[in-house]
Design a protein around this motif. Sequence first.
Motif, PDB file in Angstrom:
ATOM      1  N   GLU A   1      25.991  45.491  33.259  1.00 35.63           N
ATOM      2  CA  GLU A   1      25.314  44.465  34.044  1.00 35.63           C
ATOM      3  C   GLU A   1      26.100  44.256  35.326  1.00 35.63           C
ATOM      4  O   GLU A   1      27.297  43.998  35.294  1.00 35.63           O
TER       5      GLU A   1
ATOM      6  N   THR B   1      26.376  41.979  38.618  1.00 33.62           N
ATOM      7  CA  THR B   1      25.973  40.716  39.220  1.00 33.62           C
ATOM      8  C   THR B   1      26.545  40.645  40.624  1.00 33.62           C
ATOM      9  O   THR B   1      27.740  40.884  40.824  1.00 33.62           O
ATOM     10  N   SER B   2      25.695  40.321  41.570  1.00 33.95           N
ATOM     11  CA  SER B   2      26.130  40.209  42.961  1.00 33.95           C
ATOM     12  C   SER B   2      25.539  38.947  43.578  1.00 33.95           C
ATOM     13  O   SER B   2      24.583  38.380  43.047  1.00 33.95           O
TER      14      SER B   2
ATOM     15  N   THR C   1      23.395  50.382  43.223  1.00 35.15           N
ATOM     16  CA  THR C   1      23.398  50.034  41.800  1.00 35.15           C
ATOM     17  C   THR C   1      23.480  51.290  40.938  1.00 35.15           C
ATOM     18  O   THR C   1      24.284  51.365  40.013  1.00 35.15           O
TER      19      THR C   1
ATOM     20  N   ARG D   1      21.687  41.681  38.394  1.00 35.79           N
ATOM     21  CA  ARG D   1      21.348  40.264  38.542  1.00 35.79           C
ATOM     22  C   ARG D   1      21.879  39.767  39.874  1.00 35.79           C
ATOM     23  O   ARG D   1      22.850  40.307  40.390  1.00 35.79           O
ATOM     24  N   VAL D   2      21.269  38.724  40.372  1.00 31.57           N
ATOM     25  CA  VAL D   2      21.747  38.074  41.587  1.00 31.57           C
ATOM     26  C   VAL D   2      22.174  36.661  41.204  1.00 31.57           C
ATOM     27  O   VAL D   2      21.431  35.939  40.540  1.00 31.57           O
ATOM     28  N   ASP D   3      23.395  36.296  41.606  1.00 33.15           N
ATOM     29  CA  ASP D   3      23.921  34.956  41.360  1.00 33.15           C
ATOM     30  C   ASP D   3      24.665  34.503  42.611  1.00 33.15           C
ATOM     31  O   ASP D   3      25.813  34.888  42.830  1.00 33.15           O
TER      32      ASP D   3
ATOM     33  N   ILE E   1      31.267  41.492  43.475  1.00 30.09           N
ATOM     34  CA  ILE E   1      30.446  41.756  42.292  1.00 30.09           C
ATOM     35  C   ILE E   1      31.202  41.390  41.019  1.00 30.09           C
ATOM     36  O   ILE E   1      32.433  41.299  41.020  1.00 30.09           O
TER      37      ILE E   1
ATOM     38  N   ASP F   1      35.760  41.013  37.159  1.00 27.17           N
ATOM     39  CA  ASP F   1      35.282  40.008  38.096  1.00 27.17           C
ATOM     40  C   ASP F   1      35.941  40.222  39.450  1.00 27.17           C
ATOM     41  O   ASP F   1      37.086  39.845  39.669  1.00 27.17           O
TER      42      ASP F   1
ATOM     43  N   SER G   1      34.596  39.019  42.259  1.00 26.94           N
ATOM     44  CA  SER G   1      33.809  38.131  43.106  1.00 26.94           C
ATOM     45  C   SER G   1      34.735  37.305  43.996  1.00 26.94           C
ATOM     46  O   SER G   1      35.900  37.072  43.661  1.00 26.94           O
TER      47      SER G   1
END
Length: 178
Positions: free
Chosen positions: A108, A110-111, A120, A140-142, A149, A159, A161
Amino acid sequence: MEELAQVYARSLFEVAREQGKLDLLREQLGQFAQALAENRQLALFYFSPYLSTKEKQESLGKLLDGADEIFLNFLALLIENHRMPVIFRIRDEYARLWDVENRTLPVEITSAIPLDEQTTESLGAAIGERAGRRVTLAARVDPDILGGIVLRVGNSILDASIRNRLEQLLRHVAQGAS
């Protein structure tokens, strides 16, 4: 309930493997469970204790025209044993067994903003190559992660991010002030 779902899923999985229909039955099981999840009237019909087993079983052929006979017989058995509400757990367990059988690795990504498909897929391909397994990708987008990401590979999380980096910096500053 969980053990019951495992027994049914394992039974369907074994028959599907013997018949060379693992993918087909996974798809049909997933589509049927999704239809029940999205259509309240359909779910009420199949989950109702007030409607007869015969009515429910007869409706399968009409509703699932062209479905595999193994799948139709499986659903008829669930109806007969009043186990249709377990279908969602059966679907999840069947998918888990399918992943193990096919050595797939769930990834998964997430960005903060939507990533283009090429980015991707290249991330998924790189992870799959390193792990030596086939990857199933979910993106997913968050916006809360601010940037960067977060990768969930199987049970591991990487993580990268901006939010995580800021939190680390705040902890570091707080420790230095103590």
